[in-house]
Motif scaffolding. Structure first.
Motif, mmCIF file in Angstrom:
data_model
loop_
_atom_site.group_PDB
_atom_site.id
_atom_site.type_symbol
_atom_site.label_atom_id
_atom_site.label_comp_id
_atom_site.label_asym_id
_atom_site.label_seq_id
_atom_site.Cartn_x
_atom_site.Cartn_y
_atom_site.Cartn_z
ATOM 1 N N GLY A 41 0.656 -1.327 -0.002
ATOM 2 C CA GLY A 41 0.002 -0.009 0.019
ATOM 3 C C GLY A 41 0.720 1.200 -0.054
ATOM 4 O O GLY A 41 0.229 2.497 0.017
ATOM 5 N N ALA A 42 2.027 1.111 -0.244
ATOM 6 C CA ALA A 42 3.081 2.291 -0.006
ATOM 7 C C ALA A 42 2.880 3.291 -1.503
ATOM 8 O O ALA A 42 3.119 4.258 -1.516
ATOM 9 N N GLY A 43 2.591 2.693 -2.520
ATOM 10 C CA GLY A 43 2.191 3.357 -3.693
ATOM 11 C C GLY A 43 3.317 2.702 -4.711
ATOM 12 O O GLY A 43 3.441 3.274 -5.873
ATOM 13 N N GLY A 210 2.950 6.968 0.029
ATOM 14 C CA GLY A 210 2.893 7.665 -1.191
ATOM 15 C C GLY A 210 4.194 8.754 -1.462
ATOM 16 O O GLY A 210 4.147 9.424 -2.280
ATOM 17 N N GLU A 211 4.909 8.688 -0.331
ATOM 18 C CA GLU A 211 6.024 9.525 -0.427
ATOM 19 C C GLU A 211 7.268 8.899 -0.665
ATOM 20 O O GLU A 211 7.381 7.881 -0.188
ATOM 21 N N ASN A 302 13.782 -0.243 9.650
ATOM 22 C CA ASN A 302 13.822 0.743 10.567
ATOM 23 C C ASN A 302 13.636 2.103 10.145
ATOM 24 O O ASN A 302 12.940 3.023 10.570
ATOM 25 N N LEU A 303 13.652 2.324 8.740
ATOM 26 C CA LEU A 303 13.211 3.687 7.864
ATOM 27 C C LEU A 303 11.678 3.626 8.084
ATOM 28 O O LEU A 303 11.289 4.582 8.333
ATOM 29 N N VAL A 304 11.013 2.555 7.749
ATOM 30 C CA VAL A 304 9.593 2.578 7.519
ATOM 31 C C VAL A 304 8.979 2.956 8.919
ATOM 32 O O VAL A 304 8.074 3.560 9.160
ATOM 33 N N ARG A 305 9.291 2.139 10.126
ATOM 34 C CA ARG A 305 9.067 2.336 11.379
ATOM 35 C C ARG A 305 9.201 3.794 11.970
ATOM 36 O O ARG A 305 8.405 4.399 12.605
ATOM 37 N N SER A 306 10.386 4.314 11.502
ATOM 38 C CA SER A 306 10.558 5.906 12.022
ATOM 39 C C SER A 306 9.585 6.695 11.117
ATOM 40 O O SER A 306 9.481 8.030 11.760
ATOM 41 N N ARG A 307 8.856 6.241 10.211
ATOM 42 C CA ARG A 307 7.923 7.227 9.455
ATOM 43 C C ARG A 307 6.529 6.987 9.687
ATOM 44 O O ARG A 307 5.520 7.418 9.152
ATOM 45 N N SER A 308 6.528 5.890 10.498
ATOM 46 C CA SER A 308 5.090 5.234 10.703
ATOM 47 C C SER A 308 4.236 6.232 11.641
ATOM 48 O O SER A 308 5.033 6.836 12.884
#
Length: 308
Positions: A41-43, A210-211, A302-308
């Motif tokens: 679902g990220a785009g 989406g980013e 880690n990147l995805v968790r930091s943006r969630s």
């Protein structure tokens, strides 16, 4: 190095108001393998679908080998091949007929020699007269790749190309990807098998909600965001990290039987020697030590968790 694909301020908002893509800027270099990573679902598929002319963008511009995908759609799409996630083939057609027909859809003249070359490279030559419906799932995936290569594209999108295929086919596919790159084809892939991206890609992009949150050379990304750890297996368990070790990034593991030291991969001076000397001074004995390094999967999570 010149850019074969240029995506500028690309956005997609659906009628429901859902914003699937938000001002995405991305330049893909000619002849590289670019891995686009992101959670479900990220785009990722929306981005690919817009570039390939399946979905209309709400904003922005895309150039494929210098051709605007909206104003020069025929010339742009001729440059692009797509292997989608879904196995979309005509079940009652033969392998030869469906691949040859795909070439004709792009206005390319008949070229039996090229079709034969593609089918041989994908181990489909012996099955060229078989109906698609008689093939295994892995062979159907090979047919999808053959269709995408039938018109000799300069840009190839692989959207989860190894999902549901066996190990042997996966290895064959990545060998084929390397050959295509050597022949000058630019590869953009999405995958949830992040070890594949770590092995194959020249650059990594991460998309989330989406980013596009990161685009980096793979080696630079691993060096910048990766971590190294030294695990010391202790002779006697500890209840807490000794006070005399406050200057080090340490934590206990294995119920106090192990001491884990984490340090930056970019730092030339790891501090390991000083740490070992300090442990000796404090009377902390260890029986063995083990080093480890962050994988691309660790960095991605880690990147995805930091943006969630």
């Amino acid at each position: 190095m010149s850019h074969i694909l240029s995506i500028q301020q690309l956005g997609k908002t659906y009628a429901s108001g859902f914003e699937a893509l938000k001002n995405v800027d991305l330049d893909i270099r000619r002849g590289e393998i670019f891995a686009l990573l992101g959670p479900n679902g990220a785009g990722k598929t929306t981005l690919i679908s817009i570039v390939c002319g399946i979905v209309n963008a709400s904003a922005g511009r895309v150039l494929a080998d210098g051709h605007d995908i909206a104003r020069e759609f025929r010339a742009a799409r001729e440059k692009i091949g797509l292997v989608p996630q879904e196995l979309l083939t005509d079940a009652f057609e033969s392998v030869w007929a469906t691949v040859s027909f795909s070439r004709g859809l792009f206005g390319k003249p008949r070229d039996d020699a090229h079709i034969e070359k593609v089918l041989r490279e994908l181990s489909l030559w012996d099955k060229r007269h078989e109906k698609i419906m008689a093939l295994s799932g892995g062979m159907k995936r090979r047919v999808m790749i053959a269709k995408a290569l039938s018109h000799e594209p300069k840009i190839l999108f692989l959207d989860e190309p190894t999902a549901g295929v066996d190990v042997e086919l996966r290895r064959d596919m990545w060998a084929m990807v390397r050959r295509l790159r050597d022949d000058g084809v630019t590869i953009i892939l999405t995958t949830h098998y992040i070890e594949e991206a770590e092995e194959m890609a020249d650059r990594i992009g991460v998309i989330h909600k989406g980013e596009l949150i990161l685009v980096e050379e793979k080696a630079a990304l691993m060096a910048k965001l990766g971590r190294k750890q030294l695990t010391l297996h202790l002779q006697q368990p500890l209840n807490e990290v000794p006070q005399g070790l406050n200057g080090y990034t340490l934590e206990l593991a294995d119920d106090g039987h192990a001491l884990v030291y984490t340090f930056d991969t970019q730092t030339e001076q790891t501090g390991i020697g000083a740490l070992l000397r300090r442990l000796n001074e404090l009377g902390v004995d260890f029986k063995s030590l083990q080093s480890s390094e962050s994988s691309l999967e660790d960095i991605f999570v880690n990147l995805v968790r930091s943006r969630s």
